[in-house]
Design a protein around this motif. Structure first.
Motif, PDB file in Angstrom:
ATOM      1  N   TYR A 113      -4.042   0.571  -3.387  1.00 24.01           N
ATOM      2  CA  TYR A 113      -4.331  -0.717  -2.743  1.00 24.01           C
ATOM      3  C   TYR A 113      -5.474  -1.356  -3.500  1.00 24.01           C
ATOM      4  N   VAL A 154      -4.284   5.039   5.389  1.00 26.66           N
ATOM      5  CA  VAL A 154      -5.124   3.953   4.889  1.00 26.66           C
ATOM      6  C   VAL A 154      -4.724   2.649   5.558  1.00 26.66           C
ATOM      7  N   THR A 155      -5.694   1.781   5.767  1.00 28.63           N
ATOM      8  CA  THR A 155      -5.414   0.435   6.234  1.00 28.63           C
ATOM      9  C   THR A 155      -6.367  -0.526   5.536  1.00 28.63           C
ATOM     10  N   PRO A 156      -5.933  -1.738   5.259  1.00 27.25           N
ATOM     11  CA  PRO A 156      -6.858  -2.701   4.658  1.00 27.25           C
ATOM     12  C   PRO A 156      -8.050  -2.952   5.571  1.00 27.25           C
ATOM     13  N   GLN A 160       0.827  -1.194   0.000  1.00 28.76           N
ATOM     14  CA  GLN A 160       0.000   0.000   0.000  1.00 28.76           C
ATOM     15  C   GLN A 160       0.863   1.246   0.000  1.00 28.76           C
ATOM     16  N   VAL A 174     -10.615  -0.783   1.794  1.00 33.16           N
ATOM     17  CA  VAL A 174      -9.781  -0.068   2.756  1.00 33.16           C
ATOM     18  C   VAL A 174     -10.613   0.747   3.734  1.00 33.16           C
TER      19      VAL A 174
END
Lengths: 114, 113
Positions: free
Chosen positions: A27, A93-95, A2, A31
């Motif tokens: 990504y 951002v994070t999954p 990412q 997200v």
């Protein structure tokens, strides 16, 4: 892997001007998106977040952000900035699945002149 | 309410000296803990995270290590500092592992001379 891009590194505005800070992420999956703010001398704190649902999210102090999935963007906006909005703003951002590991952009320094 | 502490607030150390930065969280139990480094113009880089006592995951190879000797204590260490270790180190915690807000400490400004 990412990545998050914030294209505006430094922004200078006069009070009452409108603000839009760009954020694009890379990504392939779903997200969660965040904007954090760091006021001078203060801790990094959450401004707003998007997990799902309405792509237009509202945060504290009159800020809002719009998630546009097709553009991989999560731009931050405020119709009329104040001197007290002077700060550094970070997009992250994070999954949506698995362990949360935030990936941050490089930040945008906003200076609002009175 | 929850509180996160970091010390020291600032530190100046010579190259080759050891390092120990401490982070403690109050008002919560079994938090996920994180160490970040913030370098000018480079945003925040995740260095380590921990989901429990003695459980450390490293994100990037480097001159640093982390330990979690107690549930709410997270320590960042180095045996021999490099000039490139200079930066602003932030500790953070979150109560869950699925999109929860992360809460950040006040940070430690490290200058390696």
């Amino acid at each position: 892997a990412q990545s998050v891009s914030q294209h505006n590194h430094h922004v200078i505005l006069s009070e009452a001007a409108s603000l839009e800070l760009g954020c694009n992420y890379s990504y392939g999956g779903t997200v969660n998106l965040f904007w954090y703010v760091q006021y001078p001398g203060q801790h990094l704190q959450l401004l707003l977040k998007y997990f799902s649902g309405d792509p237009l999210v509202k945060g504290i102090k009159g800020f809002e952000a719009e998630f546009i999935k097709s553009k991989f963007s999560f731009n931050l906006r405020k119709p009329s900035v104040q001197w007290s909005d002077t700060a550094e703003y970070f997009c992250a951002v994070t999954p949506n699945t698995g362990f949360q590991k935030l990936v941050f952009g490089t930040g945008t320094r906003l200076l609002v002149s009175p | 309410s929850q509180t996160i502490h970091q010390w020291p607030a600032t530190l100046v150390q010579p190259v080759g000296s050891p390092l120990s930065l401490e982070c403690t969280v109050e008002g919560t139990s079994n938090p996920n803990l994180y160490w970040y480094r913030q370098a000018a113009g480079r945003g925040l880089q995740l260095l380590f995270y921990s989901v429990g006592i003695g459980q450390i995951s490293s994100e990037v190879p480097q001159n640093l290590s982390a330990s979690r000797p107690q549930d709410r204590q997270f320590i960042l260490s180095s045996k021999k500092l490099l000039l490139s270790d200079s930066g602003f180190y932030l500790c953070a915690w979150t109560a869950g592992d699925r999109g929860e807000e992360q809460y950040f400490g006040p940070g430690t400004r490290l200058t390696v001379t």
